[in-house]
Design an enzyme around this catalytic site. Structure first.
Site, PDB file in Angstrom:
ATOM      1  CD  GLN A  59      -2.602  -1.252   2.814  1.00 50.25           C
ATOM      2  OE1 GLN A  59      -3.514  -0.741   3.164  1.00 50.25           O
ATOM      3  NE2 GLN A  59      -1.788  -1.849   3.690  1.00 50.25           N
ATOM      4  CG  HIS A  65      -3.109   2.305  -1.784  1.00 50.49           C
ATOM      5  ND1 HIS A  65      -3.189   2.397  -0.495  1.00 50.49           N
ATOM      6  CD2 HIS A  65      -4.062   1.694  -2.286  1.00 50.49           C
ATOM      7  CE1 HIS A  65      -4.174   1.656  -0.102  1.00 50.49           C
ATOM      8  NE2 HIS A  65      -4.776   1.182  -1.022  1.00 50.49           N
ATOM      9  CB  ALA A  70       8.390  -4.834  10.706  1.00 47.80           C
TER      10      ALA A  70
HETATM   11  N1  APR Z   1       7.007  -2.135  12.590  1.00 47.98           N
HETATM   12  C1  APR Z   1       5.776  -2.745  12.529  1.00 47.98           C
HETATM   13  N2  APR Z   1       4.527  -1.978  12.375  1.00 47.98           N
HETATM   14  C2  APR Z   1       4.415  -0.821  12.659  1.00 47.98           C
HETATM   15  C3  APR Z   1       5.937  -0.219  13.021  1.00 47.98           C
HETATM   16  C4  APR Z   1       6.879  -0.755  12.939  1.00 47.98           C
HETATM   17  N3  APR Z   1       8.175  -0.443  13.189  1.00 47.98           N
HETATM   18  N4  APR Z   1       5.472   1.218  13.015  1.00 47.98           N
HETATM   19  C5  APR Z   1       4.130   1.350  13.126  1.00 47.98           C
HETATM   20  N5  APR Z   1       3.541   0.216  12.772  1.00 47.98           N
HETATM   21  C6  APR Z   1       2.002  -0.368  12.460  1.00 47.98           C
HETATM   22  C7  APR Z   1       1.141   0.745  13.207  1.00 47.98           C
HETATM   23  O1  APR Z   1       0.969   0.059  14.539  1.00 47.98           O
HETATM   24  C8  APR Z   1      -0.155   0.771  12.547  1.00 47.98           C
HETATM   25  O2  APR Z   1      -0.813  -0.466  12.715  1.00 47.98           O
HETATM   26  O3  APR Z   1       1.992   0.137  11.357  1.00 47.98           O
HETATM   27  C9  APR Z   1       0.492   0.428  11.099  1.00 47.98           C
HETATM   28  C10 APR Z   1       0.613   1.746  10.145  1.00 47.98           C
HETATM   29  O4  APR Z   1      -1.088   1.885  10.058  1.00 47.98           O
HETATM   30  P1  APR Z   1      -1.334   3.241   8.921  1.00 47.98           P
HETATM   31  O5  APR Z   1      -0.829   4.473   9.448  1.00 47.98           O
HETATM   32  O6  APR Z   1      -2.818   3.031   9.055  1.00 47.98           O
HETATM   33  O7  APR Z   1      -0.712   2.827   7.546  1.00 47.98           O
HETATM   34  P2  APR Z   1      -1.454   1.688   6.563  1.00 47.98           P
HETATM   35  O8  APR Z   1      -2.233   0.810   7.013  1.00 47.98           O
HETATM   36  O9  APR Z   1      -0.404   1.476   5.555  1.00 47.98           O
HETATM   37  O10 APR Z   1      -2.594   2.798   5.811  1.00 47.98           O
HETATM   38  C11 APR Z   1      -3.313   2.148   4.645  1.00 47.98           C
HETATM   39  O11 APR Z   1      -4.548   4.391   4.448  1.00 47.98           O
HETATM   40  O12 APR Z   1      -4.107   6.584   4.556  1.00 47.98           O
HETATM   41  C12 APR Z   1      -4.327   5.455   3.410  1.00 47.98           C
HETATM   42  O13 APR Z   1      -3.447   5.238   1.267  1.00 47.98           O
HETATM   43  C13 APR Z   1      -2.855   5.234   2.621  1.00 47.98           C
HETATM   44  O14 APR Z   1      -1.642   3.100   1.984  1.00 47.98           O
HETATM   45  C14 APR Z   1      -2.352   4.000   3.162  1.00 47.98           C
HETATM   46  C15 APR Z   1      -3.444   3.359   3.720  1.00 47.98           C
END
Ligand code: APR
Length: 242
Positions: free
Chosen positions: A93, A111, A221
């Site tokens: 994404q 995306h 991660a």
């Molecule tokens: N390791 C693992 N997970 C992590 C880390 C890390 N170091 N840091 C943060 N996270 C987790 C957070 O806890 C959260 O659950 O990654 C996740 C990020 O979530 P979002 O910010 O919502 O990102 P994402 O899920 O990729 O968003 C999806 O939303 O705004 C739109 O198009 C945009 O592609 C994006 C989509």
């Protein structure tokens, strides 16, 4: 090998340790900017310059970013699976290019990409590494009609057929660093579970769709993925915990 074909869905969390902010957290991107202003077509029509500048800043910052141990572990898994006659498809994404910088292949950007633009006039999508503005000219049709090649809210993600094929083909589904609130990506785990495939979640904390996963590994991660990949390749089984 226990598994032959692995599909990995990645979200903003995998790039967090490379210094790219996630969207949903206390200091996440969506706390600092209104989604409807910078991530919808309506927002773009209201103020194109604001939207161009928002993605220009991200594109410039991306030039400074490097892949972290999480991206590199996925590349390692991909190389080792290929040697054993298997495959790893990455469905991301993310609009950054850190999987590619980590030398991964088979990366599906559902995306869109920061380093790409879309011409609203001729419909062509092509690589672009510089700032864009309302004055930017499409090299194909010569019109001033470029927009960031990002799938905004309300738009249809790219490559859905290819993604569906990867999900059908895989015998293990893994989601890394995604909050599980944005569909259709958040629904991939449900689809794989219906097909009785094991599904693993790597995240800081359980995501919104956590109950659909067979197992979750919680932590950064950049730490958990390398440990997991070593374990899987050496023991050919899934660790209970990391
Ligand atoms: N390791 C693992 N997970 C992590 C880390 C890390 N170091 N840091 C943060 N996270 C987790 C957070 O806890 C959260 O659950 O990654 C996740 C990020 O979530 P979002 O910010 O919502 O990102 P994402 O899920 O990729 O968003 C999806 O939303 O705004 C739109 O198009 C945009 O592609 C994006 C989509």
């Amino acid at each position: 090998m226990l598994f032959s074909h692995i599909a990995i869905l990645t979200g903003a969390g995998i790039s967090a340790e490379s210094g790219i902010p996630v969207f949903r957290s206390e200091d996440g991107l969506w706390e600092q900017h209104k989604v409807e202003d910078v991530a919808t077509y309506e927002g773009f029509m209201r103020d194109k310059t604001l939207v161009h500048n928002f993605y220009n800043k991200m594109r410039r910052e991306l030039k400074e970013r490097k892949p972290n141990a999480g991206h590199i572990a996925i590349t390692h898994l991909q190389e080792e699976m290929a040697k054993r006659g298997g495959s790893v498809t990455i469905i991301t994404q993310n609009i950054d290019n850190l999987h590619e910088q980590a030398q991964s292949h088979d990366v599906i950007h559902m995306h869109g990409e920061l380093n790409s633009v879309l011409c609203e006039h001729c419909g062509k999508r092509f690589p672009y590494f510089e700032d864009t503005s309302v004055e930017s000219v499409c090299p194909h049709c010569k019109q001033k009609a470029l927009r960031p090649d990002i799938v905004w809210f309300g738009e249809i993600p790219y490559h859905l057929d290819e993604i569906e094929q990867a999900l059908f083909k895989c015998d293990l589904f893994i989601a890394v660093g995604t909050s599980g609130v944005v569909y259709p990506a958040a629904g991939f785990v449900g689809l794989c579970r219906k097909m009785h495939k094991p599904c693993l979640e790597f995240n800081l904390e359980p995501s919104a769709v956590n109950s659909s996963f067979t197992r979750g590994y919680y932590g950064k991660a950049g730490t958990t993925l390398p440990q997991f990949v070593e374990y899987l390749l050496q023991k050919d089984s899934l660790p209970d915990k990391l």
